[in-house]
Design a protein around this motif. Structure first.
Motif, short mmCIF file in Angstrom:
data_model
loop_
_atom_site.label_atom_id
_atom_site.label_comp_id
_atom_site.label_asym_id
_atom_site.label_seq_id
_atom_site.Cartn_x
_atom_site.Cartn_y
_atom_site.Cartn_z
N SER A 1 0.81 -1.22 0.00
CA SER A 1 0.00 0.00 0.00
C SER A 1 0.84 1.27 0.00
O SER A 1 0.33 2.35 -0.31
N HIS A 2 2.11 1.17 0.38
CA HIS A 2 3.00 2.34 0.48
C HIS A 2 4.29 2.01 -0.27
O HIS A 2 5.35 1.87 0.31
N ARG A 3 4.18 1.91 -1.59
CA ARG A 3 5.32 1.37 -2.34
C ARG A 3 6.36 2.40 -2.73
O ARG A 3 7.47 2.03 -3.11
N THR A 4 6.06 3.69 -2.65
CA THR A 4 7.04 4.72 -3.00
C THR A 4 7.63 5.37 -1.75
O THR A 4 7.08 5.26 -0.65
N GLY A 5 8.74 6.06 -1.96
CA GLY A 5 9.31 6.83 -0.87
C GLY A 5 8.35 7.89 -0.36
O GLY A 5 8.24 8.12 0.85
N ALA A 6 7.64 8.54 -1.27
CA ALA A 6 6.66 9.57 -0.88
C ALA A 6 5.57 8.97 -0.01
O ALA A 6 5.10 9.62 0.94
N ASP A 7 5.15 7.74 -0.32
CA ASP A 7 4.15 7.07 0.51
C ASP A 7 4.70 6.78 1.91
O ASP A 7 4.02 7.02 2.92
N ALA A 8 5.92 6.25 1.96
CA ALA A 8 6.49 5.84 3.25
C ALA A 8 6.69 7.02 4.19
O ALA A 8 6.43 6.90 5.39
#
Length: 260
Positions: free
Chosen positions: A138-145
């Motif tokens: 669900s949080h696959r990008t750096g921006a998501d994390a």
């Protein structure tokens, strides 16, 4: 940078054989998949933990991380998630590892993930281990994390950069690094044929921007672990990792040399 590989690539292999492979092919660390079907997992008793730690020390191989399967954003009550995370932290402490890997596991649940990570962070600090949220599902990008990590704001909670997932999420390596750098624990590398075919390939045989990732890390003076996560457990038809470790080490060494 230092090189390691994950036991996801050698499912069920006894620890002694894992350490032998690492030594034989020039890797200085291993990431241990902490699942009950593996030799090393949170169900091990005290004597087994002591023996595992002693074997790693004798082989001169570091346990880079304990790769758990806690989903910190998953629906449900907090307590079972936190208790499972405590068990992983204890295992990491007993094996001399500095990191525990967790997954996100649900969209639109940043506050839930941050609350649980924040609660576990104090215990992580007590045992001297960092919890790393992997760029995944669900949080696959750096921006998501960093939406989650920014809410936590604790130095014992950081990020694990899986370069496949950030690429699948449409981020360039420089963008991923910029987002994750303040929190970065270590980096998982791998290779695949395409976004539609994610079966594991030898390093350098696929489409993932490994050279760009290593170049970005080198340019910024990052000197942590590159860990090859070869997903043999999920793709039984993939070539045996044992046959690829030497060439994989040499490929990463070339990328490091070129980036320097």
């Amino acid at each position: 940078m230092k090189l390691a590989f994950s036991t996801l690539g050698v499912p069920g292999l006894p620890l002694a054989d894992v350490l032998r492979l690492a030594s034989a092919h020039g890797y200085h660390g291993v990431e241990l998949r902490a699942h009950p079907e593996e030799p090393v997992h949170p169900g091990l008793g005290p004597e087994e933990r002591v023996a595992a730690a002693a074997a790693c020390k004798a082989a001169g191989i570091e346990v880079v991380g304990i790769a758990g399967y806690v989903r910190v954003a998953a629906p449900g009550p907090d307590e079972p998630v936190i208790q499972e995370l405590y068990g992983l932290l204890d295992l990491a402490r007993d094996l001399g590892s500095g990191f525990v890997r967790v997954f996100p596991g649900a969209e639109d649940a940043d506050a839930t993930a941050a609350r649980r990570l924040g609660t576990a962070a104090e215990y992580a600090a007590d045992v001297g281990v960092r919890i790393l949220l992997e760029t995944h599902d669900s949080h696959r990008t750096g921006a998501d994390a960093i939406r989650v990590l920014g809410l936590v704001g604790h130095r014992h909670v950081g990020a694990l950069w899986d370069v496949m997932h950030t690429w699948l999420g449409g981020e360039q390596p420089a963008e991923s690094y910029a987002a994750l750098a303040p929190h970065l624990g270590y980096v998982q590398v791998k290779d695949i044929a395409s976004a539609e075919d994610t079966a594991p390939l030898p390093l350098g045989a696929g489409v993932l921007p490994l050279a760009e990732c290593v170049e970005v890390l080198s340019r910024h003076g990052w000197d942590g672990w590159l860990c090859w996560e070869y997903e043999k457990r999920w793709y039984e038809g993939a070539a045996p990792l044992e046959d690829l470790l030497g060439a994989g080490h040499d490929h990463l060494a070339r990328l490091l040399n070129d980036s320097a």
